[in-house]
Design a protein around this motif. Structure first.
Motif, PDB file in Angstrom:
ATOM      1  N   LEU A 177       0.839  -1.210   0.000  1.00 41.05           N
ATOM      2  CA  LEU A 177       0.000   0.000   0.000  1.00 41.05           C
ATOM      3  C   LEU A 177       0.873   1.258   0.000  1.00 41.05           C
ATOM      4  CD1 LEU A 177      -2.902  -0.920   2.464  1.00 41.05           C
ATOM      5  CD2 LEU A 177      -3.057  -0.601  -0.008  1.00 41.05           C
ATOM      6  N   LEU A 178       1.958   1.177   0.746  1.00 44.20           N
ATOM      7  CA  LEU A 178       2.853   2.331   0.833  1.00 44.20           C
ATOM      8  C   LEU A 178       3.512   2.628  -0.524  1.00 44.20           C
ATOM      9  CD1 LEU A 178       3.719   4.190   3.097  1.00 44.20           C
ATOM     10  CD2 LEU A 178       5.675   2.715   3.485  1.00 44.20           C
ATOM     11  N   LYS A 179       3.911   1.546  -1.223  1.00 44.52           N
ATOM     12  CA  LYS A 179       4.510   1.727  -2.562  1.00 44.52           C
ATOM     13  C   LYS A 179       3.494   2.347  -3.510  1.00 44.52           C
ATOM     14  CE  LYS A 179       7.678  -2.017  -2.856  1.00 44.52           C
ATOM     15  NZ  LYS A 179       7.565  -3.433  -3.065  1.00 44.52           N
ATOM     16  N   SER A 180       2.255   1.856  -3.446  1.00 40.11           N
ATOM     17  CA  SER A 180       1.215   2.388  -4.332  1.00 40.11           C
ATOM     18  C   SER A 180       0.935   3.851  -3.993  1.00 40.11           C
ATOM     19  CB  SER A 180      -0.079   1.591  -4.194  1.00 40.11           C
ATOM     20  OG  SER A 180       0.207   0.228  -4.308  1.00 40.11           O
ATOM     21  N   LEU A 181       0.921   4.135  -2.699  1.00 36.82           N
ATOM     22  CA  LEU A 181       0.692   5.512  -2.239  1.00 36.82           C
ATOM     23  C   LEU A 181       1.762   6.445  -2.810  1.00 36.82           C
ATOM     24  CD1 LEU A 181      -0.443   7.481   0.236  1.00 36.82           C
ATOM     25  CD2 LEU A 181       1.643   6.764   1.278  1.00 36.82           C
ATOM     26  N   ARG A 182       3.036   6.007  -2.756  1.00 36.18           N
ATOM     27  CA  ARG A 182       4.136   6.843  -3.282  1.00 36.18           C
ATOM     28  C   ARG A 182       3.946   7.108  -4.767  1.00 36.18           C
ATOM     29  NH1 ARG A 182       8.405   4.148   0.194  1.00 36.18           N
ATOM     30  NH2 ARG A 182       8.363   5.532   1.981  1.00 36.18           N
ATOM     31  N   LYS A 183       3.617   6.025  -5.508  1.00 39.38           N
ATOM     32  CA  LYS A 183       3.443   6.190  -6.962  1.00 39.38           C
ATOM     33  C   LYS A 183       2.316   7.160  -7.260  1.00 39.38           C
ATOM     34  CE  LYS A 183       4.841   1.660  -8.512  1.00 39.38           C
ATOM     35  NZ  LYS A 183       4.203   0.377  -8.520  1.00 39.38           N
ATOM     36  N   ARG A 184       1.207   7.012  -6.520  1.00 36.40           N
ATOM     37  CA  ARG A 184       0.040   7.845  -6.823  1.00 36.40           C
ATOM     38  C   ARG A 184       0.262   9.302  -6.427  1.00 36.40           C
ATOM     39  NH1 ARG A 184      -2.591   6.428 -10.801  1.00 36.40           N
ATOM     40  NH2 ARG A 184      -3.985   8.133 -10.237  1.00 36.40           N
ATOM     41  N   ALA A 195      -0.072  14.630   2.465  1.00 34.35           N
ATOM     42  CA  ALA A 195      -1.242  15.374   1.966  1.00 34.35           C
ATOM     43  C   ALA A 195      -2.129  14.504   1.073  1.00 34.35           C
ATOM     44  CB  ALA A 195      -0.767  16.597   1.182  1.00 34.35           C
ATOM     45  N   TYR A 196      -1.615  13.352   0.665  1.00 33.52           N
ATOM     46  CA  TYR A 196      -2.353  12.528  -0.299  1.00 33.52           C
ATOM     47  C   TYR A 196      -3.704  12.016   0.232  1.00 33.52           C
ATOM     48  CZ  TYR A 196      -3.474   8.921  -3.663  1.00 33.52           C
ATOM     49  OH  TYR A 196      -4.137   8.145  -4.573  1.00 33.52           O
ATOM     50  N   PRO A 197      -3.784  11.540   1.491  1.00 37.27           N
ATOM     51  CA  PRO A 197      -5.090  11.045   1.966  1.00 37.27           C
ATOM     52  C   PRO A 197      -6.193  12.099   1.851  1.00 37.27           C
ATOM     53  CG  PRO A 197      -3.374  10.407   3.496  1.00 37.27           C
ATOM     54  CD  PRO A 197      -2.739  11.304   2.494  1.00 37.27           C
ATOM     55  N   ARG A 198      -5.859  13.376   2.099  1.00 40.74           N
ATOM     56  CA  ARG A 198      -6.842  14.462   1.980  1.00 40.74           C
ATOM     57  C   ARG A 198      -7.319  14.597   0.530  1.00 40.74           C
ATOM     58  NH1 ARG A 198      -7.965  19.526   4.482  1.00 40.74           N
ATOM     59  NH2 ARG A 198     -10.050  19.934   3.648  1.00 40.74           N
ATOM     60  N   TYR A 199      -6.329  14.514  -0.391  1.00 43.91           N
ATOM     61  CA  TYR A 199      -6.638  14.617  -1.820  1.00 43.91           C
ATOM     62  C   TYR A 199      -7.578  13.467  -2.220  1.00 43.91           C
ATOM     63  CZ  TYR A 199      -5.768  14.782  -6.870  1.00 43.91           C
ATOM     64  OH  TYR A 199      -5.914  14.844  -8.229  1.00 43.91           O
ATOM     65  N   LEU A 200      -7.244  12.291  -1.708  1.00 47.43           N
ATOM     66  CA  LEU A 200      -8.043  11.085  -2.000  1.00 47.43           C
ATOM     67  C   LEU A 200      -9.471  11.237  -1.466  1.00 47.43           C
ATOM     68  CD1 LEU A 200      -7.395   8.221  -3.172  1.00 47.43           C
ATOM     69  CD2 LEU A 200      -7.044   7.468  -0.845  1.00 47.43           C
ATOM     70  N   GLU A 201      -9.556  11.868  -0.313  1.00 48.98           N
ATOM     71  CA  GLU A 201     -10.849  12.062   0.339  1.00 48.98           C
ATOM     72  C   GLU A 201     -11.793  12.891  -0.541  1.00 48.98           C
ATOM     73  OE1 GLU A 201     -10.174  13.064   4.385  1.00 48.98           O
ATOM     74  OE2 GLU A 201     -12.275  13.438   4.778  1.00 48.98           O
TER      75      GLU A 201
END
Ligand SMILES: C[S@@+](CC[C@H](N)C(=O)[O-])C[C@H]1O[C@@H](n2cnc3c(N)ncnc32)[C@H](O)[C@@H]1O
Length: 279
Positions: free
Chosen positions: A32-39, A50-56
């Protein structure tokens, strides 16, 4: 540092579940962490935090993130050592153990676009039609991805995809047209492709196979996406679907996961081929 990573991954699991209704809690944390970095890099979000907020706030990105977890890459004769051992040693042994008119049963679990199932189908076709002993071959190939299964059923591959296939097999089992290679219908007819989720707790094996009792189960290159307890339950399932003398084949990078299972033992190190231990 490790704590920070856990927080981001936990936050993503929460957002995907609570905001977008998608459960990703079964996936391995480092995956999940690798995918998070790529995204977050692909989306141009400034920091991983900041990504979880963007995803939200972005349901298109939620779909993109989920898609990035479903990896369908496959190859013909992936792990050449494994397929060489199957061809030279394991399949001839299995055939010799079967009675005349007997059946060899194979399950490609997580078959993606069919390369694994067709690879073993080619080897079995060659060995069972050249021998004097008539043996039936039944291959069940399953996946959760409808798009991958559609490609598998079509059996049409481009020239880069068939580069691991030996010239003789390419000639015997494919029809070439321009840059595409189509699997011979006699091979395609031997493989039953169907939808089946390895996380399904309500069944022990794909319903199409009626009963398991597989001589060979491929469960390759999907275990490492899941967290340890899920991996364990997948391995329990495939183990129960094997015949007493059956073999389990995983990806080489997944060998260590299976080595932790008491009832299974490596039969041909360094290849990731296992059998149930004799008590
Ligand atoms: C990386 S591909 C590997 C394909 C092939 N086994 C190989 O080794 O080349 C992983 C495949 O496993 C499938 N998969 C992942 N989780 C699954 C599950 N719970 N049930 C069935 N298939 C699953 C994916 O859809 C994908 O097609």
């Amino acid at each position: 540092m490790v704590g920070e990573k856990n927080t981001e991954v936990n936050e993503i699991i929460r957002v995907m579940n609570q905001i977008h209704g998608i459960d990703i809690s079964m996936y391995d944390e480092s995956f999940l962490l690798k995918s998070l970095r790529k995204r977050w890099i692909a989306t141009g979000v400034k920091t991983a935090a900041a990504y979880p907020r963007y995803l939200e706030e972005n349901s298109t990105e939620a779909a993109g993130f989920y898609n990035s977890l479903n990896i369908n890459y496959s190859e013909f004769f992936r792990n050449p050592l494994t397929f060489a051992l199957l061809e030279q040693w394991i399949l001839p042994k299995l055939i010799s153990q079967k009675a005349v008119g007997g059946e060899i049963r194979v399950w490609s679990a997580g078959c993606s676009s069919g390369q694994e199932a067709y690879s073993i189908a080619m080897l079995l076709d060659k060995l069972t039609t050249s021998g004097a002993k008539p043996i039936r071959v039944r291959i069940f190939a399953t996946d959760t991805s409808q798009s991958a299964l559609a490609l598998a059923r079509d059996g049409v591959y481009d020239k880069n995809t068939v580069q691991n296939v030996r010239l003789k097999e390419l000639h015997n089992y494919f029809t070439a047209k321009g840059d595409t290679y189509t699997i011979a219908s006699r091979l395609r007819e031997r493989v039953n492709f169907s939808t089946y989720d390895l996380l399904d707790q309500s069944s022990a094996n794909p319903p199409e196979s009626i009963y398991g009792d597989f001589d060979i189960v491929f469960c390759s290159n999907l275990l490492f996406y899941y967290k340890p307890d899920i991996r364990h339950s997948i391995l329990q399932k495939v183990q129960h679907s094997m015949s007493g003398m059956g073999y389990l084949v995983t990806g080489e990078a997944e060998r260590a996961f299976v080595e932790k299972i008491d009832r299974l033992q490596l039969v041909a190190p360094p290849a990731a081929i296992f059998q149930i231990k004799k008590m």
